[in-house]
Design an enzyme around this catalytic site. Structure first.
Site, PDB file in Angstrom:
ATOM      1  N   CYS A 189       0.838  -1.205   0.000  1.00 51.35           N
ATOM      2  CA  CYS A 189       0.000   0.000   0.000  1.00 51.35           C
ATOM      3  C   CYS A 189       0.871   1.251   0.000  1.00 51.35           C
ATOM      4  CB  CYS A 189      -0.921   0.006   1.219  1.00 51.35           C
ATOM      5  SG  CYS A 189      -1.999  -1.431   1.367  1.00 51.35           S
ATOM      6  N   HIS A 193       1.046   5.138  -1.512  1.00 47.37           N
ATOM      7  CA  HIS A 193       0.420   6.039  -0.540  1.00 47.37           C
ATOM      8  C   HIS A 193       1.325   6.429   0.626  1.00 47.37           C
ATOM      9  CE1 HIS A 193      -3.528   5.826  -2.398  1.00 47.37           C
ATOM     10  NE2 HIS A 193      -3.423   4.515  -2.456  1.00 47.37           N
ATOM     11  N   ARG A 237     -12.907  -0.886  -1.181  1.00 49.12           N
ATOM     12  CA  ARG A 237     -11.698  -0.150  -1.541  1.00 49.12           C
ATOM     13  C   ARG A 237     -10.444  -0.956  -1.218  1.00 49.12           C
ATOM     14  NH1 ARG A 237     -10.269   3.029  -5.209  1.00 49.12           N
ATOM     15  NH2 ARG A 237      -9.116   1.100  -5.470  1.00 49.12           N
ATOM     16  N   CYS A 241      -7.783  -2.437  -3.998  1.00 48.57           N
ATOM     17  CA  CYS A 241      -6.358  -2.115  -3.967  1.00 48.57           C
ATOM     18  C   CYS A 241      -5.517  -3.391  -4.013  1.00 48.57           C
ATOM     19  CB  CYS A 241      -6.021  -1.305  -2.718  1.00 48.57           C
ATOM     20  SG  CYS A 241      -6.560   0.418  -2.802  1.00 48.57           S
TER      21      CYS A 241
END
Length: 280
Positions: A189, A193, A237, A241
């Site tokens: 992730c 991000h 979500r 991802c």
């Protein structure tokens, strides 16, 4: 309860605005200009309280919450979301949290599903086999109820109850998963991000491990996705991802999915809830 006809008209107007935006003559422009145009469109929808199609799903979720269903023929109005049986206002703002009756930390969607199973006696196997909608399909029942629950905390600040031992352990697990590189692309992730100013195509990527940026975006989920014309919840979500990283399927309500949500909401603590939001 909002009037369905008014909401349907609003949804039509929103769709018309989208067509106007995309159907207009195209001229050479920079990525920055394109992004500004998209943001202006999203801002117009945010400013009109009747223009967000996700509010239709919030209404549907409220009906489902109050409807007597399942083998037990009862509603979810005795479901405890953390503030007492049937209390919805403000509950989303304090989730995820540890629930003693379930013996685990739960986010809103996981808790709603648990209540459907234990209170209404609903067999959720079919839902768990396919919990998320495809493009153009409406959000499933759990997602609609979660949208209703989230909307009833709109304007409040996130204050998750994650300061006990189970909560701290779940946040720590979520942080580890957020930063762990794996899968065929060796992604995590954090690959997308963990830095400000990154983007994929036209999509700006928030720095989610930074509290200031997390506070600005996490509270907008569940959100209406213009590109897929349906509500996407936070569980969806996270699933999406993982799919984009070509990771093993992230199961709905799994410890990993709840841990990731707990980590993100912990970073967003103090940020305002503006759900349902509107995304690209």
């Amino acid at each position: 309860m909002r009037k369905t006809t008014s909401m349907a008209l609003a949804a039509t107007l929103a769709a018309t605005a989208a067509l106007a935006l995309w159907g207009a003559p195209t001229f050479a422009q920079t990525d920055e200009e394109t992004q500004r145009g998209l943001e202006r469109f999203r801002q117009m929808l945010r400013e009109d309280p009747w223009a967000n199609p996700a509010l239709l799903d919030a209404d549907r979720g409220e009906d489902l919450w109050r409807e007597a269903r399942g083998p037990n023929g009862v509603s979810l109005e005795t479901c405890d979301l953390g503030l007492g049986p049937g209390v919805v206002d403000g509950a989303f703002a304090q989730l995820p949290r540890y629930f003693e009756d379930a013996g685990r930390v739960m986010d809103a969607e996981t808790r709603i599903l648990w209540c459907m199973e234990t209170i209404q006696g609903i067999d959720t196997a079919a839902f768990l086999a396919r919990p998320h909608p495809g493009g153009g399909a409406p959000v499933k029942e759990v997602g609609a109820i979660a949208t209703f629950v989230a909307n009833r905390s709109e304007g409040m600040d996130f204050a998750p109850r994650l300061d006990d031992e189970p909560g701290r352990e779940m946040v720590a697990l979520g942080e580890a998963l957020f930063n762990r590189r794996s899968g065929p692309f060796d992604f995590s992730c954090a690959t997308c991000h963990a830095e400000s100013g990154q983007r994929i195509r036209l999509q700006e990527l928030p720095h989610l491990s930074d509290p200031e940026e997390a506070q600005a975006v996490v509270g907008e989920w569940p959100a209406y996705r213009i590109s897929s014309t349906h509500v996407m919840t936070m569980q969806h979500r996270m699933y999406d991802c993982y799919w984009q990283m070509r990771m093993p399927q992230l199961l709905f309500g799994s410890e990993a999915s709840v841990a990731l949500i707990a980590f993100l909401v912990d970073r967003a603590e103090g940020g305002a809830i503006a759900a349902p939001g509107i995304k690209r």
